[in-house]
Design a protein around this motif. Structure first.
Motif, PDB file in Angstrom:
ATOM      1  N   LEU A  86       4.034   4.926  -7.449  1.00  9.05           N
ATOM      2  CA  LEU A  86       3.187   5.731  -8.326  1.00  9.05           C
ATOM      3  C   LEU A  86       3.248   5.289  -9.784  1.00  9.05           C
ATOM      4  N   ASN A  87       4.337   4.660 -10.188  1.00  6.98           N
ATOM      5  CA  ASN A  87       4.483   4.218 -11.581  1.00  6.98           C
ATOM      6  C   ASN A  87       4.198   2.737 -11.764  1.00  6.98           C
ATOM      7  N   ALA A  88       3.745   2.066 -10.720  1.00  9.16           N
ATOM      8  CA  ALA A  88       3.492   0.632 -10.795  1.00  9.16           C
ATOM      9  C   ALA A  88       2.083   0.349 -11.326  1.00  9.16           C
ATOM     10  N   PRO A  89       1.892  -0.787 -11.995  1.00  9.77           N
ATOM     11  CA  PRO A  89       0.569  -1.145 -12.496  1.00  9.77           C
ATOM     12  C   PRO A  89      -0.473  -1.285 -11.385  1.00  9.77           C
ATOM     13  N   SER A  90      -0.021  -1.534 -10.161  1.00  7.89           N
ATOM     14  CA  SER A  90      -0.958  -1.722  -9.056  1.00  7.89           C
ATOM     15  C   SER A  90      -1.515  -0.413  -8.516  1.00  7.89           C
ATOM     16  N   ALA A  91      -0.962   0.722  -8.921  1.00  5.01           N
ATOM     17  CA  ALA A  91      -1.447   2.019  -8.427  1.00  5.01           C
ATOM     18  C   ALA A  91      -2.811   2.340  -9.031  1.00  5.01           C
ATOM     19  N   ILE A  92      -3.741   2.764  -8.190  1.00  8.59           N
ATOM     20  CA  ILE A  92      -5.089   3.116  -8.627  1.00  8.59           C
ATOM     21  C   ILE A  92      -5.257   4.625  -8.529  1.00  8.59           C
ATOM     22  N   GLY A  93      -5.496   5.268  -9.649  1.00  9.00           N
ATOM     23  CA  GLY A  93      -5.667   6.714  -9.663  1.00  9.00           C
ATOM     24  C   GLY A  93      -7.095   7.121  -9.316  1.00  9.00           C
ATOM     25  N   ILE A  94      -7.223   8.170  -8.524  1.00  8.19           N
ATOM     26  CA  ILE A  94      -8.529   8.723  -8.145  1.00  8.19           C
ATOM     27  C   ILE A  94      -8.610  10.164  -8.652  1.00  8.19           C
ATOM     28  N   SER A  95      -9.649  10.483  -9.393  1.00  8.24           N
ATOM     29  CA  SER A  95      -9.836  11.859  -9.871  1.00  8.24           C
ATOM     30  C   SER A  95     -10.300  12.736  -8.712  1.00  8.24           C
ATOM     31  N   ASP A  96      -9.607  13.856  -8.503  1.00  6.80           N
ATOM     32  CA  ASP A  96      -9.970  14.719  -7.372  1.00  6.80           C
ATOM     33  C   ASP A  96     -11.320  15.387  -7.617  1.00  6.80           C
ATOM     34  N   SER A  97     -12.066  15.513  -6.522  1.00  9.77           N
ATOM     35  CA  SER A  97     -13.399  16.113  -6.620  1.00  9.77           C
ATOM     36  C   SER A  97     -13.323  17.601  -6.900  1.00  9.77           C
TER      37      SER A  97
END
Length: 220
Positions: A86-97
């Protein structure tokens, strides 16, 4: 593709010279961290217990180390401990609908941004997400197919669901994670080590067990 390490394939005419393409290599640096603890047990308990206290403690130590490693793999800071997904640069965040929820549109968004590295992808969820999954609908049909007799089939959109109490609760960033765990590198410098001494707590008449492990980890 990022998985080719910079190597590119190009068209070449008959008799032509191929275009040079070079992979970009990088060194992986491990900062080995030490985790563990110590437990003191009264000698009366050691002498009088009908159970093998050492065997019990060894089992508890293994559970504690395993739980800490799971937590670090998911949300370690990388400072004095492994770097978590979760703290890695490779993590992609998605905004919840839908605020503080998890709905089918969120599944679709995460699925559209995900790429496996060749392992078995899994959904990692905090237990508080279950009530949202079990009533999830795509607008027309229920996504979750319950089985009152045989128990639930822990699969969502073709990927297994794994529950971890070490993820944030629903409504917080990271309560649901779609990941290919084969893309996480765990380096063990030394496995679980357990030692006993009857000298450390001599004046208190206690025996002391110490357990430790040295490791590091980060997403590949």
């Amino acid at each position: 593709t990022a998985f080719a390490a910079g190597v590119k394939a190009t068209f070449t005419a008959a008799g032509g010279t191929f275009t040079e393409t070079e992979p970009a290599f990088d060194k992986i640096m491990w900062r080995v961290n030490k985790i563990g603890g110590m437990t003191e047990v009264e000698n009366e308990l050691i002498e009088d217990s009908p159970f093998a206290i050492e065997s019990l403690l060894r089992g508890l130590f293994a559970v504690a180390i395993s739980a800490k490693n799971e937590r670090n793999i998911l949300r370690g800071t990388g400072v004095g401990e492994p770097l978590g997904i979760l703290n890695a640069p490779s993590a992609i965040g998605i905004s919840d609908s839908t605020n503080a929820s998890f709905v089918w549109a969120d599944v679709a968004s995460m699925y559209s941004r995900f790429k496996s590295v060749g392992g078995q992808p899994v959904w990692l969820i905090h237990p508080s997400v279950w009530p949202k999954i079990m009533v999830m609908s795509n607008g027309n049909d229920n996504v979750w197919q319950g089985n009152l007799q045989g128990g639930p089939t822990n699969v969502l959109n073709g990927y297994p669901i794994v529950v971890s109490e070490h993820l944030p609760q629903i409504g917080q960033t990271g309560s649901v994670l779609l990941a290919d765990l084969s893309g996480y590198l765990m380096f063990e410098r030394a496995g679980l080590s357990i030692a006993y001494s009857d000298q450390v707590g001599f004046t208190k008449d206690v025996g002391t067990w110490r357990f430790r492990q040295r490791n590091d980890g980060k997403p590949w």
